[in-house]
Write a protein that holds these residues in place. Structure first.
Motif, short mmCIF file in Angstrom:
data_model
loop_
_atom_site.label_atom_id
_atom_site.label_comp_id
_atom_site.label_asym_id
_atom_site.label_seq_id
_atom_site.Cartn_x
_atom_site.Cartn_y
_atom_site.Cartn_z
N LYS A 94 0.85 -1.20 0.00
CA LYS A 94 0.00 0.00 0.00
C LYS A 94 0.88 1.25 0.00
O LYS A 94 1.90 1.27 0.69
N PHE A 95 0.48 2.26 -0.75
CA PHE A 95 1.24 3.52 -0.75
C PHE A 95 0.30 4.71 -0.76
O PHE A 95 -0.91 4.56 -1.00
N GLU A 96 0.86 5.88 -0.47
CA GLU A 96 0.06 7.12 -0.45
C GLU A 96 0.76 8.18 -1.29
O GLU A 96 1.97 8.38 -1.17
N VAL A 97 -0.01 8.86 -2.11
CA VAL A 97 0.51 9.96 -2.93
C VAL A 97 -0.13 11.25 -2.43
O VAL A 97 -1.34 11.30 -2.14
N THR A 98 0.67 12.31 -2.29
CA THR A 98 0.16 13.60 -1.81
C THR A 98 0.50 14.72 -2.80
O THR A 98 1.63 14.78 -3.30
N PHE A 99 -0.47 15.57 -3.08
CA PHE A 99 -0.23 16.79 -3.87
C PHE A 99 -0.54 17.99 -2.98
O PHE A 99 -1.60 18.03 -2.35
N LYS A 100 0.39 18.95 -2.94
CA LYS A 100 0.21 20.14 -2.10
C LYS A 100 0.00 21.39 -2.96
O LYS A 100 0.49 21.43 -4.09
N ASP A 147 -4.44 19.34 1.32
CA ASP A 147 -3.59 18.42 0.55
C ASP A 147 -4.44 17.30 -0.04
O ASP A 147 -5.29 16.72 0.66
N LEU A 148 -4.18 16.99 -1.31
CA LEU A 148 -4.84 15.83 -1.93
C LEU A 148 -4.07 14.58 -1.52
O LEU A 148 -2.85 14.50 -1.75
N THR A 149 -4.75 13.62 -0.87
CA THR A 149 -4.06 12.37 -0.52
C THR A 149 -4.82 11.20 -1.13
O THR A 149 -6.03 11.07 -0.98
N ILE A 184 -9.44 7.84 -1.35
CA ILE A 184 -9.04 9.24 -1.19
C ILE A 184 -9.09 9.54 0.31
O ILE A 184 -10.07 9.18 0.98
N GLY A 185 -8.07 10.23 0.82
CA GLY A 185 -8.02 10.57 2.25
C GLY A 185 -8.14 9.32 3.10
O GLY A 185 -7.48 8.32 2.84
N ASP A 186 -9.03 9.38 4.09
CA ASP A 186 -9.24 8.21 4.96
C ASP A 186 -10.37 7.33 4.46
O ASP A 186 -10.99 6.61 5.24
#
Ligand code: EPS
Length: 346
Positions: free
Chosen positions: A192-198, A277-279, A233-235
């Motif tokens: 599992k991984f997470e990508v974030t855009f700020k 932030d987009l997660t 998306i998010g949680d």
């Protein structure tokens, strides 16, 4: 629907090259080839990668749309040459006189596109399915994503990713232990991984039509990466367990600005960016090419047999997170150009 940032790719895993044509870039965008190539290197790395990555050193050649380091408004063409092609040029030849059965195979590999793909496109030789369904094509997608990221940087938008889980491992040491264990057992692992855009502006995407919802577009872009089985998306992955009081991100005012103290929504409400932030989290299944072969059926004899094995990665979750960053960057580049249309950058 008219899109601003569009691209198509072509190329087989062991063919001559992978190619992309990107349409819709304004002129005057600086294209830093070192940056594109550094992104390609990121995709090649990660603990658990296999033999092919020892052969390739992916670099992108720009063959149109850029002059003296900047886009000129015409389509941009990117090419990555497959180094391994020199070992496959007869097998992957485009000429009828070179026809060979070398490297052909007929036993469906479970978890791959082989079974459905061979029926859909009427192929006896499953090599014809493997070659394009392979995750090798994600190399050129990362090159396109790097161009999208260069555009996003103009708007101060930055992205990153991190690995959250591999097998039962929850930190880097455990990731390595899990991968070593799987490799020894001739097995493979997902994760599992997470990508974030700020720094995204408020209001990318829309609630007015289902196909303009940004979360839907992101989910499609990430879910279609080979081996991805879950996107949230998010949680979102925990939303069934959390009550409304605890899930929704309350709104406060600080120094005249709207602020949030939590970001369970992952930066999207009503299908639009909300300034947080987009997660995006995604889960990759274990690589389906196994050294200890799975049971399957041979498409020619229709008898039970064992799946074909050539070589494979043990785990490619780190590479996959770079691919996901790239795919999301393309979706966001399109949204940015729809919201702030321009034909050129000064
Ligand atoms: C990949 C190249 C491929 C695979 C891998 C991804 O190279 P080869 O088939 O020559 O070993 O290593 O693809 C898969 C494991 C898959 O299932 O598609 C790459 O460049 O990332």
């Amino acid at each position: 629907m008219y899109e601003k940032f569009r691209f198509l790719t072509s190329g087989e895993s062991h063919g001559k090259c992978l190619t992309a044509i990107i349409d819709g870039l304004p002129s005057g965008l600086e294209i830093d080839t070192n940056y594109i190539n550094s992104e390609l290197q990121r995709r090649q790395q990660g603990y658990g990668r296999g033999g092919r990555m020892q052969i390739e050193f992916d670099t992108a050649e720009i063959s149109s749309g850029v002059r003296f380091g900047k886009t000129i408004g015409s389509p941009v063409t990117l090419v990555i040459y497959n180094k391994d092609y020199e070992n496959w040029n007869k097998i992957m030849s485009t000429k009828p006189e070179d026809m060979t059965e070398e490297k052909s195979f007929t036993a469906y590999r479970p978890g791959h596109a082989d079974y459905a793909g061979s029926i859909k496109y009427n192929h006896k030789d499953l090599r014809n399915v493997l070659e394009r369904s392979s995750a090798r094509k994600t190399a050129i997608e990362v090159a396109v994503g790097a161009v999208a990221k260069l555009l996003l940087k103009k708007y101060n938008i930055e992205c990153s990713s991190k690995i959250l889980q591999i097998g039962n491992g929850k930190n880097e040491i455990e990731f390595h232990q899990e991968i070593d264990k799987a490799k020894e057992a001739g097995d493979t692992l997902g994760g599992k991984f997470e990508v974030t855009f700020k720094n995204l502006p408020v209001g990318l995407g829309s609630y007015v039509h289902w196909d303009r919802c940004l979360d839907g577009r992101i989910a499609q872009a990430v879910m279609s990466i080979p081996a991805i089985k879950s996107v949230s998306i998010g949680d979102g992955e925990h939303a069934a367990e959390i009550t409304g009081k605890n899930f929704h991100d309350e709104i406060f005012i600080e120094n005249g600005k709207v602020v949030r103290k939590t970001n369970h929504a992952g930066g999207i409400e009503g299908g639009m960016t909300n300034g947080e932030d987009l997660t995006v989290r995604a889960i990759m299944k274990p690589i389906p090419t196994l050294k200890t072969p799975l049971n399957t059926v041979d498409s020619c004899t229709m008898e039970e047999t064992e799946a074909h094995f050539e070589r494979s990665d043990t785990c490619a979750v780190e590479a996959c997170s770079v691919v996901a960053e790239s795919r999301i960057a393309c979706v966001l580049a399109n949204e940015i150009l729809m919201k702030f249309p321009t034909d050129y950058f000064e």
